[in-house]
Design a protein around this motif. Sequence first.
Motif, PDB file in Angstrom:
ATOM      1  N   GLN A  19       0.816  -1.217   0.000  1.00 28.85           N
ATOM      2  CA  GLN A  19       0.000   0.000   0.000  1.00 28.85           C
ATOM      3  C   GLN A  19       0.847   1.263   0.000  1.00 28.85           C
ATOM      4  O   GLN A  19       0.307   2.363  -0.084  1.00 28.85           O
ATOM      5  CB  GLN A  19      -0.954  -0.012   1.209  1.00 28.85           C
ATOM      6  N   HIS A 130       1.547  -9.398   4.500  1.00 31.79           N
ATOM      7  CA  HIS A 130       0.413  -8.472   4.629  1.00 31.79           C
ATOM      8  C   HIS A 130      -0.356  -8.430   3.309  1.00 31.79           C
ATOM      9  O   HIS A 130      -0.192  -7.555   2.483  1.00 31.79           O
ATOM     10  CB  HIS A 130       0.924  -7.066   4.975  1.00 31.79           C
ATOM     11  N   ASN A 175      -1.068 -10.813   8.301  1.00 31.05           N
ATOM     12  CA  ASN A 175      -1.967  -9.690   8.560  1.00 31.05           C
ATOM     13  C   ASN A 175      -3.426 -10.147   8.509  1.00 31.05           C
ATOM     14  O   ASN A 175      -3.873 -10.765   7.543  1.00 31.05           O
ATOM     15  CB  ASN A 175      -1.761  -8.590   7.508  1.00 31.05           C
ATOM     16  N   GLU A 176      -4.167  -9.838   9.604  1.00 29.81           N
ATOM     17  CA  GLU A 176      -5.620 -10.078   9.640  1.00 29.81           C
ATOM     18  C   GLU A 176      -5.976 -11.467   9.104  1.00 29.81           C
ATOM     19  O   GLU A 176      -6.821 -11.630   8.221  1.00 29.81           O
ATOM     20  CB  GLU A 176      -6.339  -8.976   8.853  1.00 29.81           C
ATOM     21  N   TYR A 309     -10.884  -0.343  14.126  1.00 28.32           N
ATOM     22  CA  TYR A 309     -11.256   0.931  13.495  1.00 28.32           C
ATOM     23  C   TYR A 309     -12.597   1.445  13.985  1.00 28.32           C
ATOM     24  O   TYR A 309     -12.838   2.639  14.074  1.00 28.32           O
ATOM     25  CB  TYR A 309     -11.317   0.775  11.972  1.00 28.32           C
ATOM     26  N   ASN A 323     -15.519  -2.926   3.942  1.00 29.32           N
ATOM     27  CA  ASN A 323     -14.361  -2.361   3.269  1.00 29.32           C
ATOM     28  C   ASN A 323     -14.581  -1.785   1.876  1.00 29.32           C
ATOM     29  O   ASN A 323     -13.815  -1.009   1.426  1.00 29.32           O
ATOM     30  CB  ASN A 323     -13.258  -3.453   3.124  1.00 29.32           C
ATOM     31  N   GLU A 368      -3.076  -1.406  14.276  1.00 28.43           N
ATOM     32  CA  GLU A 368      -3.810  -0.572  13.317  1.00 28.43           C
ATOM     33  C   GLU A 368      -4.979   0.108  14.012  1.00 28.43           C
ATOM     34  O   GLU A 368      -5.796  -0.580  14.637  1.00 28.43           O
ATOM     35  CB  GLU A 368      -4.380  -1.386  12.141  1.00 28.43           C
ATOM     36  N   TRP A 415      -2.699   3.653  11.863  1.00 30.26           N
ATOM     37  CA  TRP A 415      -2.643   3.166  10.484  1.00 30.26           C
ATOM     38  C   TRP A 415      -2.448   4.332   9.498  1.00 30.26           C
ATOM     39  O   TRP A 415      -3.161   5.339   9.578  1.00 30.26           O
ATOM     40  CB  TRP A 415      -3.932   2.415  10.102  1.00 30.26           C
ATOM     41  N   SER A 422      -5.650   2.915   0.018  1.00 28.83           N
ATOM     42  CA  SER A 422      -6.624   2.195   0.844  1.00 28.83           C
ATOM     43  C   SER A 422      -6.741   0.751   0.343  1.00 28.83           C
ATOM     44  O   SER A 422      -6.897   0.516  -0.862  1.00 28.83           O
ATOM     45  CB  SER A 422      -7.985   2.888   0.734  1.00 28.83           C
ATOM     46  N   ALA A 423      -6.683  -0.209   1.273  1.00 29.39           N
ATOM     47  CA  ALA A 423      -6.766  -1.628   0.875  1.00 29.39           C
ATOM     48  C   ALA A 423      -8.150  -1.950   0.325  1.00 29.39           C
ATOM     49  O   ALA A 423      -8.301  -2.600  -0.710  1.00 29.39           O
ATOM     50  CB  ALA A 423      -6.462  -2.531   2.059  1.00 29.39           C
ATOM     51  N   GLY A 424      -9.173  -1.465   1.033  1.00 28.47           N
ATOM     52  CA  GLY A 424     -10.537  -1.863   0.667  1.00 28.47           C
ATOM     53  C   GLY A 424     -11.033  -1.198  -0.600  1.00 28.47           C
ATOM     54  O   GLY A 424     -11.841  -1.771  -1.334  1.00 28.47           O
ATOM     55  N   LYS A 430      -9.151   8.232   0.305  1.00 33.19           N
ATOM     56  CA  LYS A 430      -9.382   7.833   1.701  1.00 33.19           C
ATOM     57  C   LYS A 430      -8.051   7.948   2.444  1.00 33.19           C
ATOM     58  O   LYS A 430      -7.268   7.012   2.508  1.00 33.19           O
ATOM     59  CB  LYS A 430      -9.902   6.400   1.764  1.00 33.19           C
ATOM     60  N   TYR A 432      -5.416   8.610   5.593  1.00 39.47           N
ATOM     61  CA  TYR A 432      -5.248   8.336   7.031  1.00 39.47           C
ATOM     62  C   TYR A 432      -4.132   9.171   7.645  1.00 39.47           C
ATOM     63  O   TYR A 432      -4.026   9.272   8.854  1.00 39.47           O
ATOM     64  CB  TYR A 432      -4.879   6.858   7.235  1.00 39.47           C
TER      65      TYR A 432
END
Length: 469
Positions: A19, A130, A175-176, A309, A323, A368, A415, A422-424, A430, A432
């Motif tokens: 990212q 990730h 990751n997640e 989040y 997302n 995050e 994050w 943005s990943a989503g 978007k 941060y």
Amino acid sequence: MTTTFPKDFLWGGAVAANQCEGAYLEDDKGLNISDVLPGGSDRFAHIVAEIDEENYYPSHEAVDFYHHYKEDVKLMAEMGFKCFRTSISWARIFPTGEETEPNEKGLRFYDELFDACLKYGIEPVITISHYETPLYLAQKYNGWASRKLIPLFEHYCETIFKRYKSKVKYWMTFNEINNTLRLPYLAAAIDIKNNDTSWFGDAFQASHNMFVANAKAVKLCHELMPNARIGCMLSLSNVYPNTCKPEDIFETYNFRRRSLFYSDVMMRGKYPGYSLRMMEGMGVKLDIRTGELELIAKYTNDYLGFSYYRTSNFASNVEMKYNTGGSVGIDNPYLEKSDWGWAIDPIGFRYTCNELYDRYQKPIFVVENGLGTVDTIAADGSIYDLDRMKYLAKHVAALREAIADGCDILGYTWWGPFDIVSAGTGEMKKRYGFIYVDKDNDGNGTLKRRKKASFDYYKKIISTNGADL
Ligand code: BGP
């Protein structure tokens, strides 16, 4: 009861290689699965296994951290960061994932990045994967659905542990990992064929294979780096029952355990009974080999890393959209929402820290937390991101309460300390960051970095160790 942060609290920020780095094929790097996700609304519409030259791919240049890292690390040091979380891009080290010898140019980049951090006393906190499984492994084996990835991941871990053991003290594996059940392509590189639920079997087998790989990574980490700590990492924004109806309460509890199942296995070392019933109910029969359950039992993670989040209200008859920029679950009338419909819930943050520490009685690490907003540049070039400063203040205050509640929290990494993809949504819109990066959703811009008002705000929080909010 103390209401301050520990003196060695790890204040910092977090990103992911795919990212921010860009340079998606530079220095012999191979493709990873995130490199074939286009921007825009069709990002998750279908699994793209090759690059369509007509499309724009946000991760290909991202914000060119690969060439800007010295400037970005210097800015993070100026904020007083004690740590910086990022991932090593697996395909920089092993372009297909199957090579015996690693790519020296890839190894050298991370050597230089970690040296740049350590020069300012910033601890690297490293995610080993990730959402960056080499694309070749996704295409050849259907990703983690195949146990062939276990030895390949072990070889990757051994290579980076031996290379960076004098520079990195904090590691985390996937990751997640719990997103394997809701974003299987991203979290486990599994292709979803025809979107039918037949992939549930692949998803649970992939989870098992990743549990085994995680245990092997823990074993290797402790053998090669006795003073390092290696965590697991989950997406754990929380869910509330939508009514006080007992059915809703229990359904929500069960929905939450679809995530906690992952940390239960990796932190406690065994499959909990409810997970076996869940898999049985889905017709899933795991292929577990001799010795694997003993390995998982013996090598549990040192800490639980997690992202938080927002919270969402849950009812089993409502689809939980994630997302893709849409709101998540059912609206909570008591909470404000972000520009992307994410409910802003600092009390939920305190609740989640307590929930997790009570459950595992081992250190937890907020790796995050952040607010994605549309930032506007004033005529004088300044960016007064008040919403971000309010979100930060409320969530740091909630964290301070969680510590006073007795939770053992290692650190807090915001994050996206500088704007990244943005990943989503694949968007730059978007944002941060405490640092604005001049780039738009279509890839246009100078990539120039510029401080927002929140830059000095977080700097003050860190310099007062969270006392002055
Ligand atoms: C988490 C991912 C991060 C990051 C974050 C914010 O799920 O671990 O990679 O992207 O979500 O989400 P988004 O970038 O979609 O706003």
